[in-house]
Design a protein around this motif. Structure first.
Motif, mmCIF file in Angstrom:
data_model
loop_
_atom_site.group_PDB
_atom_site.id
_atom_site.type_symbol
_atom_site.label_atom_id
_atom_site.label_comp_id
_atom_site.label_asym_id
_atom_site.label_seq_id
_atom_site.Cartn_x
_atom_site.Cartn_y
_atom_site.Cartn_z
ATOM 1 N N GLU A 42 0.813 -1.215 0.000
ATOM 2 C CA GLU A 42 0.000 0.000 0.000
ATOM 3 C C GLU A 42 0.851 1.272 0.000
ATOM 4 O OE1 GLU A 42 -2.282 -0.687 3.508
ATOM 5 O OE2 GLU A 42 -3.940 -1.592 2.405
ATOM 6 N N ASP A 43 2.108 1.184 0.452
ATOM 7 C CA ASP A 43 2.978 2.360 0.527
ATOM 8 C C ASP A 43 3.676 2.668 -0.796
ATOM 9 O OD1 ASP A 43 2.562 2.826 3.324
ATOM 10 O OD2 ASP A 43 3.848 1.107 3.733
ATOM 11 N N ILE A 44 3.583 1.763 -1.757
ATOM 12 C CA ILE A 44 4.346 1.930 -2.997
ATOM 13 C C ILE A 44 4.005 3.246 -3.693
ATOM 14 C CG2 ILE A 44 4.636 1.018 -5.331
ATOM 15 C CD1 ILE A 44 4.464 -1.791 -4.161
ATOM 16 N N ALA A 45 2.715 3.564 -3.784
ATOM 17 C CA ALA A 45 2.297 4.759 -4.541
ATOM 18 C C ALA A 45 2.813 6.053 -3.924
ATOM 19 C CB ALA A 45 0.770 4.796 -4.644
ATOM 20 N N THR A 46 3.044 6.074 -2.610
ATOM 21 C CA THR A 46 3.452 7.320 -1.942
ATOM 22 C C THR A 46 4.944 7.377 -1.602
ATOM 23 O OG1 THR A 46 2.818 6.353 0.195
ATOM 24 C CG2 THR A 46 1.173 7.726 -0.946
ATOM 25 N N PHE B 173 -0.202 2.769 -9.922
ATOM 26 C CA PHE B 173 1.037 3.553 -9.916
ATOM 27 C C PHE B 173 2.149 2.800 -10.646
ATOM 28 C CE2 PHE B 173 5.150 4.222 -7.857
ATOM 29 C CZ PHE B 173 5.323 5.588 -7.995
ATOM 30 N N SER C 22 -1.684 1.516 -5.658
ATOM 31 C CA SER C 22 -0.282 1.162 -5.844
ATOM 32 C C SER C 22 -0.093 0.351 -7.119
ATOM 33 C CB SER C 22 0.234 0.372 -4.635
ATOM 34 O OG SER C 22 0.342 1.197 -3.495
ATOM 35 N N GLN D 275 -6.179 1.478 -1.448
ATOM 36 C CA GLN D 275 -4.778 1.862 -1.608
ATOM 37 C C GLN D 275 -3.979 0.782 -2.325
ATOM 38 O OE1 GLN D 275 -3.751 4.924 -0.928
ATOM 39 N NE2 GLN D 275 -1.753 4.382 -1.834
#
Length: 344
Positions: free
Chosen positions: A245-249, A288, A285, A281
């Motif tokens: 879930e953190d990949i996009a940010t 993204f 990702s 999310q």
């Protein structure tokens, strides 16, 4: 008055006596020798040898001087000569853990001087020692330190504590040498060997790495428990975690092709398909990643994702974890840099 001479029929002089002769010759000629860096045992032996010298005849002195000059001219390389010197020369080139173990082994050897390890500590390292040990022990430490360094250490301590230590100097005059040796060994063990942390990562980073590879349900449950027990620690762990879930940010768009280059195609399809189906999310990702790779590769992946059909949740999470691990490995190797998201 006796004269020291070495007739050919007699046994040769010991090297320590020859060294004392050379030192005396250099001192007489006005040489400025710094002998304080030698181990205390060597300083004491040299001083005793100097004290035993009387008059040395010219032939003996010339013979010793020529031998010294000959050995000096044959020197092609100088090595550290001691474990402590070797560790200093390799500082930053071997791991802190290996350095700590070598220091502990050296301090444990029979006949070694653990005070060398203690006195080599940085001035700031003596403050915790002063808080844990008695004023008398710290007074002995200051007495062993070079004057300038002792003054610097004393200046780093609170006024009242410094006064107690200064007063304790009066109670150290009759401390036996064997007691001082035991004090040195104890200080070396507690402040030189154990000064290196057992782990190179913080507790938050270690538990974060474990949760990165845990199933989402397990990760969320443990994180929730940590937050309820200690919110500050839980927040730090949450920041150390990097999930799909953190990949996009947190992943730089330009680094997407690099991290996907060596990933198995089947794992990539499962990860993207399962994340897209999950929505939220996870889907963001996945989008993204698709948007920041070549259009041909993205079209091929979308086509294969449609053909793959429904992905089992366990298989999808496993594939996502594999992709995340590839990103983390690249970050740990310094190949990429993850974006740090600051929160108010």
């Amino acid at each position: 008055m006796a004269t020291v001479s070495v007739p050919q029929s007699h046994a040769p002089l010991p090297r320590s006596r020859k060294a004392a002769m050379v030192v005396q010759l250099l001192l007489r000629e006005g040489g400025d020798l710094s002998l304080s860096d030698l181990p205390e045992d060597a300083q004491m032996r040299l001083t005793k040898e100097l004290g035993a010298l009387n008059i040395v005849d010219k032939a003996t002195m010339n013979s010793v001087a020529e031998e010294f000059a000959r050995e000096l001219s044959d020197v092609a390389l100088t090595a550290p000569g001691s474990m402590e010197a070797a560790l200093k020369s390799l500082d930053g080139r071997i791991s802190p853990a290996a350095s700590a173990r070598l220091r502990e082994e050296e301090a444990a050897k029979f006949g070694s001087d653990p005070w060398l390890l203690v006195l080599d500590l940085e001035p700031a390292k003596f403050a915790p020692m002063a808080n844990n040990e008695s004023p008398e022990v710290i007074a002995i430490v200051l007495s062993k330190l070079p004057t300038a360094k002792a003054a610097e250490v004393l200046g780093l301590l609170p006024g009242e504590q410094a006064r107690r230590i200064a007063f304790a100097m009066s109670r150290t005059a009759n401390v036996r040498p064997d007691a001082i040796a035991r004090i040195g060994a104890g200080l070396a063990k507690h402040y030189c060997g154990a000064a290196i942390p057992a782990f190179t990562q913080t507790a938050e980073e270690r538990i974060g790495s474990i949760l990165n590879s845990s199933p989402a349900a397990t990760r969320d449950s443990l994180l929730e428990g940590l937050m309820s027990e200690d919110r500050a620690f839980g927040e730090s762990v949450r920041k150390a975690i990097f999930t799909f879930e953190d990949i996009a940010t947190r992943l730089d768009p330009l680094q997407v092709p690099q991290v996907l280059r060596n990933l198995d195609q089947a794992d990539l399809i499962k990860a993207l398909a399962s994340a897209t189906t999950a929505g939220g999310q996870l889907a963001a990702s996945a989008s993204f990643l698709l948007e920041n790779m070549s259009s041909r590769m993205a079209d091929n992946l979308r086509e294969e994702m449609n053909e793959a059909g429904k992905i089992k949740q366990a298989d999808g999470e496993e594939a996502q974890t594999t992709l995340v691990s590839a990103i983390r490995d690249a970050a740990d190797a310094g190949e990429i840099t993850l974006i740090v998201v600051e929160e108010d």
